[in-house]
Design a protein around this motif. Structure first.
Motif, short mmCIF file in Angstrom:
data_model
loop_
_atom_site.label_atom_id
_atom_site.label_comp_id
_atom_site.label_asym_id
_atom_site.label_seq_id
_atom_site.Cartn_x
_atom_site.Cartn_y
_atom_site.Cartn_z
N HIS A 29 38.67 38.97 46.61
CA HIS A 29 39.58 39.86 47.34
C HIS A 29 39.43 39.60 48.83
CE1 HIS A 29 42.09 43.43 48.02
NE2 HIS A 29 41.26 43.70 49.02
N GLY A 30 40.55 39.24 49.47
CA GLY A 30 40.51 39.04 50.92
C GLY A 30 39.61 37.90 51.34
N ALA A 31 39.44 36.91 50.45
CA ALA A 31 38.52 35.81 50.76
C ALA A 31 39.27 34.63 51.37
CB ALA A 31 37.79 35.36 49.50
N THR A 32 38.60 33.90 52.24
CA THR A 32 39.12 32.66 52.79
C THR A 32 38.35 31.51 52.18
OG1 THR A 32 39.69 33.75 54.88
CG2 THR A 32 39.54 31.36 54.90
N LEU A 33 39.01 30.81 51.25
CA LEU A 33 38.36 29.72 50.52
C LEU A 33 39.10 28.41 50.73
CD1 LEU A 33 37.74 31.68 47.19
CD2 LEU A 33 36.04 31.16 48.93
N ALA A 34 39.75 28.28 51.87
CA ALA A 34 40.50 27.06 52.16
C ALA A 34 39.59 25.84 52.08
CB ALA A 34 41.14 27.16 53.54
N ASN A 50 44.99 38.46 47.84
CA ASN A 50 44.93 38.17 49.28
C ASN A 50 43.87 37.10 49.57
OD1 ASN A 50 46.92 40.06 49.81
ND2 ASN A 50 45.47 41.70 50.30
N VAL A 51 44.02 35.97 48.89
CA VAL A 51 43.04 34.89 49.02
C VAL A 51 43.70 33.64 49.59
CG1 VAL A 51 41.45 33.37 47.76
CG2 VAL A 51 41.64 35.78 47.12
N ALA A 52 43.01 32.97 50.50
CA ALA A 52 43.49 31.70 51.06
C ALA A 52 42.73 30.56 50.40
CB ALA A 52 43.26 31.68 52.57
N LEU A 53 43.47 29.75 49.61
CA LEU A 53 42.88 28.61 48.92
C LEU A 53 43.58 27.31 49.29
CD1 LEU A 53 42.22 30.02 45.34
CD2 LEU A 53 40.56 28.72 46.66
N ALA A 54 44.21 27.28 50.46
CA ALA A 54 44.96 26.10 50.87
C ALA A 54 44.05 24.87 50.89
CB ALA A 54 45.57 26.32 52.24
N GLU A 55 44.61 23.76 50.40
CA GLU A 55 43.93 22.47 50.39
C GLU A 55 42.64 22.48 49.57
OE1 GLU A 55 43.44 20.87 54.31
OE2 GLU A 55 45.42 21.49 54.95
N ALA A 56 42.50 23.44 48.66
CA ALA A 56 41.33 23.47 47.79
C ALA A 56 41.49 22.45 46.66
CB ALA A 56 41.13 24.87 47.21
N GLU A 57 40.38 22.11 46.01
CA GLU A 57 40.39 21.19 44.87
C GLU A 57 39.77 21.90 43.67
OE1 GLU A 57 38.73 17.38 45.57
OE2 GLU A 57 39.87 17.00 47.40
N GLY A 65 44.32 33.59 31.56
CA GLY A 65 44.48 35.03 31.80
C GLY A 65 44.16 35.47 33.21
N ALA A 66 44.02 34.52 34.14
CA ALA A 66 43.71 34.89 35.52
C ALA A 66 44.91 35.56 36.19
CB ALA A 66 43.29 33.66 36.31
N ARG A 67 44.66 36.29 37.25
CA ARG A 67 45.69 36.98 38.01
C ARG A 67 45.62 36.54 39.47
NH1 ARG A 67 46.46 37.73 33.47
NH2 ARG A 67 46.92 39.65 32.33
N PHE A 68 46.78 36.06 39.98
CA PHE A 68 46.87 35.64 41.38
C PHE A 68 47.93 36.50 42.06
CE2 PHE A 68 45.31 32.07 39.01
CZ PHE A 68 44.43 31.40 39.86
N HIS A 69 47.56 37.19 43.13
CA HIS A 69 48.49 38.03 43.87
C HIS A 69 48.29 37.82 45.36
CE1 HIS A 69 50.13 41.90 45.52
NE2 HIS A 69 51.11 41.55 44.71
N ASN A 70 49.38 37.39 46.03
CA ASN A 70 49.30 37.08 47.46
C ASN A 70 48.23 36.01 47.72
OD1 ASN A 70 51.28 39.00 47.93
ND2 ASN A 70 49.85 40.56 48.63
N VAL A 71 48.43 34.85 47.11
CA VAL A 71 47.44 33.77 47.21
C VAL A 71 48.10 32.53 47.79
CG1 VAL A 71 45.86 32.28 45.94
CG2 VAL A 71 46.13 34.67 45.26
N ALA A 72 47.44 31.92 48.77
CA ALA A 72 47.92 30.68 49.38
C ALA A 72 47.24 29.49 48.71
CB ALA A 72 47.63 30.68 50.88
#
Length: 211
Positions: A29-34, A50-57, A65-72
């Motif tokens: 929640h609210g994590a920056t994991l770019a 509310n997670v930032a995962l841009a350019e992640a691998e 069954g995962a849930r993604f809401h407002n995720v980059a």
């Protein structure tokens, strides 16, 4: 007679019970994991909000069954990912690379896929609505029974895909293509049409007999 106190469970019993209980789904929640790297991870039922995962691998990750809401997830690299039954809402996947991703039965709402690349992806039975898929490339994608509604599909490149039962805005695309093929086979080829349109040779008129 006085009641006997309850027997407390032994440490071994408690440990066995804890081991048998399913692990709680991970929550982000609210994590920056770019730029993060997830490899061979079990994230079944995980919650991303509310997670930032841009350019992640992500490689060999179980996200059933995962849930993604407002995720980059822009420019993310997804390889060998199990997302069966997942829910993606307000997710940015622009310019992402999806290879060997299982999205069977998933629900995608308000998802940005512009300029993304999908290769060996299963969307069988998936429901996609209000998605921006303009300029995407779909190769060897299974769309059997999938349903797309109110989505931008301009300049989408689809090759080698299975579309049995695919519905776009209430229209069965496989049937539409079958009808188009039947009409094309029934219509004359350009060469045949040219021959039919060309004037035939006129026969020389015989002189009228004299009276």
């Amino acid at each position: 007679m006085a009641k006997k106190p309850p027997i407390a469970p032994s440490n071994a019993d408690a440990a066995e019970r804890d081991a048998a209980a399913p692990p709680r789904p991970a929550r982000f929640h609210g994590a920056t994991l770019a730029g993060a790297d997830f490899d061979d991870a079990d994230l079944r039922g995980a919650r991303f909000h509310n997670v930032a995962l841009a350019e992640a691998e992500l490689d060999d990750v179980d996200l059933r069954g995962a849930r993604f809401h407002n995720v980059a997830l822009t420019e993310v690299d997804l390889d060998d990912i199990d997302l069966r039954g997942a829910r993606l809402h307000n997710v940015a996947l622009a310019e992402a690379e999806l290879d060997d991703v299982d999205l069977r039965g998933a629900r995608l709402h308000n998802v940005a896929l512009a300029a993304a690349s999908l290769d060996d992806v299963s969307l069988a039975g998936a429901r996609i609505d209000n998605a921006d898929a303009a300029g995407t490339r779909w190769s060897d994608v299974t769309l059997r029974g999938a349903r797309l509604e109110a989505s931008d599909l301009r300049e989408v490149e689809i090759t080698g895909c299975k579309i049995d039962g695919l519905t776009i805005d209430g229209v069965r695309i496989d049937r539409l293509l079958e009808d188009a093929k039947r009409r094309a086979s029934a219509s004359p080829t350009p060469e045949e049409a040219t021959k039919e349109a060309a004037p035939g040779k006129r026969k020389a008129k015989r002189p009228a007999p004299g009276r």
